[in-house]
Write an enzyme that holds these catalytic residues in place. Structure first.
Site, mmCIF file in Angstrom:
data_model
loop_
_atom_site.group_PDB
_atom_site.id
_atom_site.type_symbol
_atom_site.label_atom_id
_atom_site.label_comp_id
_atom_site.label_asym_id
_atom_site.label_seq_id
_atom_site.Cartn_x
_atom_site.Cartn_y
_atom_site.Cartn_z
ATOM 1 N N THR A 62 0.824 -1.202 0.000
ATOM 2 C CA THR A 62 0.000 0.000 0.000
ATOM 3 C C THR A 62 0.860 1.254 0.000
ATOM 4 O OG1 THR A 62 -1.744 -1.193 1.175
ATOM 5 C CG2 THR A 62 -1.849 1.216 1.225
ATOM 6 N N TYR A 150 5.267 -11.682 5.971
ATOM 7 C CA TYR A 150 4.108 -11.261 5.180
ATOM 8 C C TYR A 150 3.798 -12.349 4.161
ATOM 9 C CZ TYR A 150 1.297 -7.933 2.369
ATOM 10 O OH TYR A 150 0.296 -7.291 1.683
ATOM 11 N N LYS A 178 1.712 -11.316 8.974
ATOM 12 C CA LYS A 178 0.626 -10.604 8.314
ATOM 13 C C LYS A 178 0.043 -11.572 7.300
ATOM 14 C CE LYS A 178 -0.714 -6.735 5.363
ATOM 15 N NZ LYS A 178 -0.270 -5.588 4.529
ATOM 16 N N VAL A 218 -3.451 -5.583 10.059
ATOM 17 C CA VAL A 218 -2.651 -4.587 9.341
ATOM 18 C C VAL A 218 -3.508 -4.178 8.159
ATOM 19 C CG1 VAL A 218 -0.539 -4.090 8.072
ATOM 20 C CG2 VAL A 218 -0.463 -5.628 10.051
#
Length: 308
Positions: A62, A150, A178, A218
């Protein structure tokens, strides 16, 4: 006959989340000319923390990490640390497809003031699980910061398999995940066998993962509605599970508009923030800005999520 009180000791409290519960995957603001906007980053970070974010994840997907330089990533960490001080944790995205480069970014993030590192699976090269495990261990050994692994195979092409996560959990600096795997059973398997903090990385799973022992989220959507998403967790913690469900459902149209409407989250988030007069700026190529029709739809979903 009276049953004597149990002498069993009370269950220990769950471990404290390493970076808090409500984390925002923050966008990276740019100026109109496309340069890094550190003043905008400070202002946005301050707003997010004031409205309920325990932590900020910088330079993730992001945050347009593929198109920001190493120097920009370090400057962003330093600026946001200056803005939020000790009020929130800072997790710096450092993952690349190159182990050596990832180590360099990890050391730079540590020097700039990060509290933790977000490390995505190496993308495109698709290493097998033993090589993937070695990659994460090398990064964890390289700095003194804790790691969030992640898992987002839809973007990287490589899953961090549950058994791999279970082995990696033994490393003292690998503390969290995540999760964007869309494997709810796999997540529960890891939760049952490790003490890894599990953060939902897909906003539609925020409450569901939290309810089975996850740590929090998150969130990309938290860039625009941080208080509304935080309220879901707060209601659940208060035992108001039906209210938590209603709040999650209320956010669903916005989550869908921002994350499932065919545009990347960085594009939809920056479009909304710009429309709301908040720091954002343009996206960097190859991303392109959202069109007028998409912006109108995003604003309608935002109005629905924040009404009342």
């Amino acid at each position: 006959m009276t049953t004597p009180p149990s002498s069993a000791p009370p269950a220990p409290p769950p471990p404290a989340p390493p970076f808090g519960r409500a984390l925002c995957a923050m966008i990276t603001p740019f100026t109109d000319s496309g340069a890094l906007d550190l003043d905008g980053a400070r202002a946005l970070a301050d707003r997010l923390v004031a409205q309920g974010c325990d932590g900020l994840v910088l330079s993730g997907t992001t945050g347009e990490s593929p198109t920001t330089t190493d120097a920009e990533k370090a400057a962003l960490v330093a600026a946001v640390r200056d803005a939020v001080g000790g009020r929130a944790s800072i997790v710096a995205g450092v993952g690349t497809f190159d182990t050596r480069h990832t180590v360099e970014l990890a050391l730079a993030a540590e020097k700039a003031g990060a509290d933790g590192l977000l490390v995505v699976s190496p993308y495109y090269s698709r290493p097998p699980q033993d090589a993937l495990e070695a990659h994460f261990r090398e990064i964890a050994d390289a700095s003194g910061l804790p790691l969030v692994l992640y898992d987002i195979p839809g973007r990287t092409g490589t899953r961090i398999e549950p058994d791999t996560l279970i082995r990696l959990a033994a490393h003292p600096r690998i503390v969290a995940v995540k999760d964007c795997s869309y494997d709810f059973l796999g997540a529960q398997k890891v939760l049952a066998r490790t003490e890894l903090a599990y953060y939902a990385g897909c906003d539609e799973h925020n409450l569901a993962l939290y309810a089975v022992g996850g740590t929090g989220y998150v969130s990309t959507v938290a860039n625009v509605v941080p208080a509304q998403l935080r309220a879901v967790l707060d209601a659940f913690d208060a035992g108001e599970t039906a209210r938590a469900a209603r709040l999650q459902q209320r956010a669903t149209p916005l989550i869908e508009a921002m994350m499932s409407a065919g545009l990347p989250g960085a594009v939809t988030t920056k479009a909304l923030l710009t429309a709301l007069g908040l720091p954002a700026g343009p996206v960097r190529a190859p991303l392109r800005p959202a069109g007028r029709e998409a912006v109108d739809g995003l604003l309608a979903a935002y109005a629905e999520a924040t009404a009342g």
